[in-house]
Write a protein that holds these residues in place. Structure first.
Motif, mmCIF file in Angstrom:
data_model
loop_
_atom_site.group_PDB
_atom_site.id
_atom_site.type_symbol
_atom_site.label_atom_id
_atom_site.label_comp_id
_atom_site.label_asym_id
_atom_site.label_seq_id
_atom_site.Cartn_x
_atom_site.Cartn_y
_atom_site.Cartn_z
ATOM 1 N N HIS A 1 68.388 68.342 31.567
ATOM 2 C CA HIS A 1 68.022 67.768 30.263
ATOM 3 C C HIS A 1 69.175 66.917 29.749
ATOM 4 O O HIS A 1 70.255 66.917 30.327
ATOM 5 N N HIS B 1 75.653 68.400 29.395
ATOM 6 C CA HIS B 1 75.029 68.457 30.728
ATOM 7 C C HIS B 1 75.089 67.119 31.468
ATOM 8 O O HIS B 1 74.922 67.089 32.685
ATOM 9 N N HIS C 1 63.458 73.987 24.921
ATOM 10 C CA HIS C 1 64.811 73.651 24.437
ATOM 11 C C HIS C 1 64.850 72.169 24.074
ATOM 12 O O HIS C 1 65.344 71.790 23.011
ATOM 13 N N ASP D 1 69.207 74.966 30.123
ATOM 14 C CA ASP D 1 69.371 75.712 28.869
ATOM 15 C C ASP D 1 68.062 76.339 28.415
ATOM 16 O O ASP D 1 67.863 76.564 27.216
#
Ligand SMILES: [Zn+2]
Length: 263
Positions: free
Chosen positions: A62, A67, A120, A137
């Motif tokens: 994502h 990230h 998320h 996540d």
């Protein structure tokens, strides 16, 4: 095309700690490597150099910066495949992935399947190989991600999907949140012997500076309150906290997620 991909050995999936509590997971096979969610290029670069590895692929779950922060720099230097969900601003993507896509990484002798698991974020994906899940996540050990784009209904459905995977599937979460999640789980489900045993194990691991991950789907079904919203003791605790009894596990999940947000 060779379809006889080997099962990834857990020793070839290495956590690279980044920032305060992220893990960038590095997969290696021979002299080749892939990384999942490289928020920090320097951390990855150091590992590649120390281990003499060539980066072939970046898998992005994502678009949050912790990230993807290292993607552009790693992509410019190593020219790997960069895989990630469509519909978000992720740099250097070479292939947008969707539900059911097969990702063949020949250099790593691996094949992944893409799962769309919104909640998320709206466009979050997971990567699944036999015995190995990278849930980003969405699923944490004893917890789940906050709702930062998706709905609680989406998150509930995404977690239920992951709970259907084989019990021995390794769960390679993107954050070391386990002890904090276990503290909440004690409030949400006061009586859970498996959780208590796992808490003692995780406290010992963290005292030694070791990761509590990977977990497994089988373990998470025993200890993760967000996968246990049909368990009587948990429903009772949610009822006591929120003041009304949730009519079903989906509503219990929504109340539990809201409770954790303010815990
Ligand atoms: Zn995130």
């Amino acid at each position: 095309m060779n379809n006889q991909h080997s099962k990834i050995r857990s020793g070839d999936i290495i956590p690279l700690p980044a920032f305060r509590d992220n893990y960038i997971w590095l997969l290696r096979h021979g002299r080749f490597a892939a990384v999942v969610d490289p928020g920090d290029a320097t951390v990855v670069e150091t590992a590649l150099q120390q281990q003499g590895l060539q980066l072939c692929a970046i898998l992005v779950t994502h678009h949050h910066n912790d990230h993807i922060g290292g993607v552009a720099e790693l992509a410019a230097r190593h020219r790997p495949q960069v895989l990630g969900p469509a519909g978000e601003d992720i740099p250097a993507i070479t292939r947008h992935v969707r539900e059911g896509d097969e990702i063949v990484l020949d250099e790593l002798d691996q094949r992944f399947t893409v799962l769309e698991i919104p909640g998320h974020t709206r466009t979050h994906v997971a990567y699944l190989a036999p015995g190995v899940l990278f849930p980003g996540d969405t699923l944490f050990s004893a917890g789940c991600g906050r709702l930062l784009g998706g709905t609680s209904g989406q998150m509930y459905a995404s977690l239920q999907r992951m709970a259907q995977l084989p019990d021995d599937t390794g769960v390679y979460c993107a954050h070391e949140y386990t002890l904090a999640n276990l503290a909440f789980s004690r409030a949400a489900e006061p009586m859970n012997a498996a959780r208590d045993a796992r808490q003692a194990e995780c406290e010992a691991l963290r005292r030694e500076g070791r990761p509590t991950l990977p977990s497994s789907i089988g373990r998470e079904k025993q200890i993760n309150p967000f996968l246990r919203t049909d368990v009587a003791g948990l429903v009772d605790a949610v009822t006591a906290h929120s003041g009304s009894r949730p009519p079903g596990p989906r509503e219990c999940f929504a109340a539990l997620r809201a409770w954790k947000d303010v815990f």
